[in-house]
Design an enzyme around this catalytic site. Structure first.
Site, PDB file in Angstrom:
ATOM      1  N   VAL A  14       3.980  11.978  -5.924  1.00 14.57           N
ATOM      2  CA  VAL A  14       2.862  11.063  -5.698  1.00 14.57           C
ATOM      3  C   VAL A  14       1.528  11.812  -5.758  1.00 14.57           C
ATOM      4  O   VAL A  14       0.581  11.368  -6.409  1.00 14.57           O
ATOM      5  CB  VAL A  14       3.011  10.337  -4.353  1.00 14.57           C
ATOM      6  CG1 VAL A  14       1.791   9.457  -4.080  1.00 14.57           C
ATOM      7  CG2 VAL A  14       4.287   9.493  -4.344  1.00 14.57           C
ATOM      8  N   LYS A 203       9.262   0.724   7.561  1.00 11.69           N
ATOM      9  CA  LYS A 203       8.417  -0.242   6.861  1.00 11.69           C
ATOM     10  C   LYS A 203       8.398  -1.582   7.593  1.00 11.69           C
ATOM     11  O   LYS A 203       7.352  -2.236   7.674  1.00 11.69           O
ATOM     12  CB  LYS A 203       8.932  -0.422   5.427  1.00 11.69           C
ATOM     13  CG  LYS A 203       8.793   0.834   4.578  1.00 11.69           C
ATOM     14  CD  LYS A 203       9.482   0.681   3.238  1.00 11.69           C
ATOM     15  CE  LYS A 203       9.332   1.934   2.380  1.00 11.69           C
ATOM     16  NZ  LYS A 203      10.093   1.837   1.105  1.00 11.69           N
TER      17      LYS A 203
END
Length: 439
Positions: A14, A203
Site C-alpha cells: 500500500v 472492521k
C-alpha cells in the site's frame, strides 16, 4: 502557498502505491488541495532494500519519529499496534493531521486516537481501514449523519469471500481454496487473521462505532471464522437456494413500542443468505456492505476491498481531505459517541439456525426433536428428512439426515436447543449448525 509536507510511514504494497500516486499526480493533486503536496520522507525498517518505486533514495529513513515531527500530514500504513500508535500520537502532538489504514489499532484503541486529535486540533481520517477503495466510512460518518442507521450487513474480508465462493462454485475443499487464494495473493502465508475473522471483527467494530455513534471495540464483537465451514454446509445452502458468506452484522436493537431499551449488537460469523439478497452475488475477493437507514432506506456499497492500488486510492482521498482542511484552517469531523448505547451479548441477538442432524430412522424421531425445540421456545420453519443410503459395509442402515430451519429466536435459546438435541439418544451426531441471515 508553501508545500504541505506528507510523511509516509511504511513502504509495503500500500505504501508503495501511495508514494507512487503522490509523485506521479502531484501537479493535479496540488490543484485539488490548493497547495502543493511534498513527499517529505518514507519511514522504513531497513535502508538499502530494493523497491519498485522511482523516488529519491534520500527520502527513505529509519527515524520515523523525526519524520512525523516535521510533517503537516502523516500517512500510517505500517499496521499493527506499536509503533503505529506511538507514532500517530507523536504526529498529532506535533500538529500533523493523520491518515491511517490501521483497522486493528482503530478497533483496539480508537478513543485514544480521537481524543488526541481533538486535543491537538488535527484530523484523523481512516477510510482505507475498511473495505479498501469502497467509499463507505465517509458516507456513514458524514453523508448519513442526519439519518438513523438501523443495520449494517456486509462482506468485509476479500480472502474469506474468495474461499467460500470457490467452495460453492467449484466444489473445492476449504484447504484447497485457501491455498489458491494464497497463490493469487489474496491470502497471507499465515491466513489466520482472515479465516478466523479477526480482520473482519476489527472492521465491524469500526462500522458499528460510526453507524451508531457508540464506542465499539474489537473485544465487543462476537467472532466466528470459516474454518469449520464444510462442503456439506455449502451443499445444504445450495439446496435452500442460498450461499454461505462470512458476514459482519451490526444492528441497532430495542427502542420499539415494547419499551425494550436501545442497544447495539455486533457480530461476525459465517451464515447462509438467500440468493435473492444482493450480497449473495458478491463473488471472488470483492467486498460489499448493505446499509439500512430510516430515511435513506437500503444502500449498497460494492468494490475491491483490498490490494495496493484500491487501498492507496482511499488513502489519497483522505490525504486530500486533510490537506484541504489544513489549507482552509479547519478540521473534519471527530469522534461521535454521544449515543453511548450498550453492546448486547450474542445470546440476546435474534437470528435463525440451519441445523443438520444424523438421527435414527424410526417412528417418533421427529416428535422428539420437535419437543426439544418447543421446550426452548424455538419455532420450526421447515423440516427436511432424507434416509442415508446403506453402504457396502452395512453402515448408514437405519439412519437419516434431518435438516431443520428455525424461525427467528434469541441466539441463546437456539444454542441451548442444539445442546439438548445432541443429548438425545436418537441423535447420533449434530452434523452442522449455521445461522441464516438476510431475509
Amino acid at each position: 502557498m508553501e508545500p504541505l509536507k506528507v510523511a509516509l510511514l511504511g513502504c509495503g504494497v500500500v505504501g508503495t502505491e501511495v508514494a507512487r500516486l503522490l509523485t506521479q499526480h502531484g501537479e493535479e493533486l496540488a490543484k485539488r488541495v490548493g497547495a502543493p503536496l511534498e513527499l517529505s520522507g518514507i519511514a522504513v525498517r531497513r535502508l538499502g532494500r530494493t523497491r519498485d518505486l522511482a523516488v529519491d533514495p534520500a527520502l527513505f529513513t529509519t527515524d520515523a519519529t523525526a519524520l512525523v515531527k516535521a510533517a503537516d500530514v502523516v500517512v500510517e500504513v505500517i499496521g499493527g499496534i506499536e509503533p503505529a500508535r506511538s507514532l500517530i500520537l507523536e504526529a498529532m502532538a506535533s500538529g500533523a493531521g493523520v491518515v491511517t489504514a490501521n483497522k486493528a489499532l482503530l478497533a483496539e484503541d480508537g478513543p485514544t486516537l480521537y481524543a488526541a486529535a481533538a486535543e491537538h486540533g488535527v484530523d484523523l481520517y481512516f477510510e482505507a481501514a475498511v473495505a479498501g477503495a469502497i467509499p463507505l466510512l465517509r458516507p456513514l460518518r458524514e453523508s448519513l449523519a442526519g439519518d438513523r442507521v438501523r443495520r449494517v450487513l456486509g462482506i468485509v474480508n476479500g480472502t474469506t469471500n474468495y474461499v467460500l465462493d470457490k467452495m460453492d462454485s467449484t466444489g473445492m475443499g476449504f484447504a484447497e481454496a485457501v491455498a489458491q487464494a494464497q497463490e493469487l495473493g489474496y491470502a497471507e502465508a499465515d491466513p489466520t487473521a482472515d479465516v478466523e475473522a479477526f480482520d473482519a471483527a476489527a472492521k465491524a467494530a469500526i462500522l458499528a462505532s460510526l453507524a451508531f455513534h457508540t464506542r465499539v471495540g474489537a473485544a465487543d464483537v462476537h467472532r466466528e471464522g470459516i474454518t469449520s465451514v464444510s462442503a456439506a454446509d455449502v451443499a445444504s445452502a445450495r439446496a435452500m437456494n442460498a450461499v454461505v458468506k462470512l458476514l459482519a452484522i451490526c444492528e441497532r436493537t430495542g427502542g420499539g413500542p415494547d419499551g425494550t431499551p436501545e442497544g447495539v449488537s455486533v457480530r461476525v460469523h459465517p451464515a447462509m443468505i438467500p440468493l435473492s439478497h444482493p450480497l449473495a452475488s458478491v463473488r471472488e475477493a470483492y467486498n460489499a456492505v448493505f446499509v439500512e437507514a430510516e430515511a435513506a432506506g437500503e444502500l449498497m456499497f460494492y468494490g475491491r476491498g483490498a490490494g495496493g492500488q484500491p487501498t492507496a486510492s482511499a488513502v489519497l482521498g483522505d490525504v486530500i481531505s486533510v490537506a484541504r482542511n489544513r489549507v482552509a484552517g479547519g478540521r473534519g469531523p471527530g469522534e461521535s459517541a454521544y449515543a453511548d448505547l450498550p453492546v448486547r451479548p450474542m445470546g440476546e441477538v435474534l437470528t435463525r439456525y440451519h441445523i443438520s442432524l444424523d438421527v435414527a430412522d424410526r417412528p417418533g424421531v421427529l416428535a422428539q426433536v420437535a419437543a426439544v425445540f418447543a421446550t426452548h421456545g424455538v419455532s420450526i420453519e421447515t423440516v427436511r428428512q432424507q434416509q442415508h443410503p446403506t453402504r457396502e459395509d452395512g453402515g448408514g442402515a437405519g439412519r437419516a439426515a434431518l435438516v431443520v430451519v428455525t424461525h427467528t429466536a434469541p441466539d441463546a435459546a437456539l444454542t441451548a436447543t442444539v445442546e439438548a438435541l445432541a443429548g438425545l439418544d436418537i441423535v447420533e451426531a449434530v452434523a452442522s449448525v449455521m445461522r441464516v441471515e438476510g431475509d
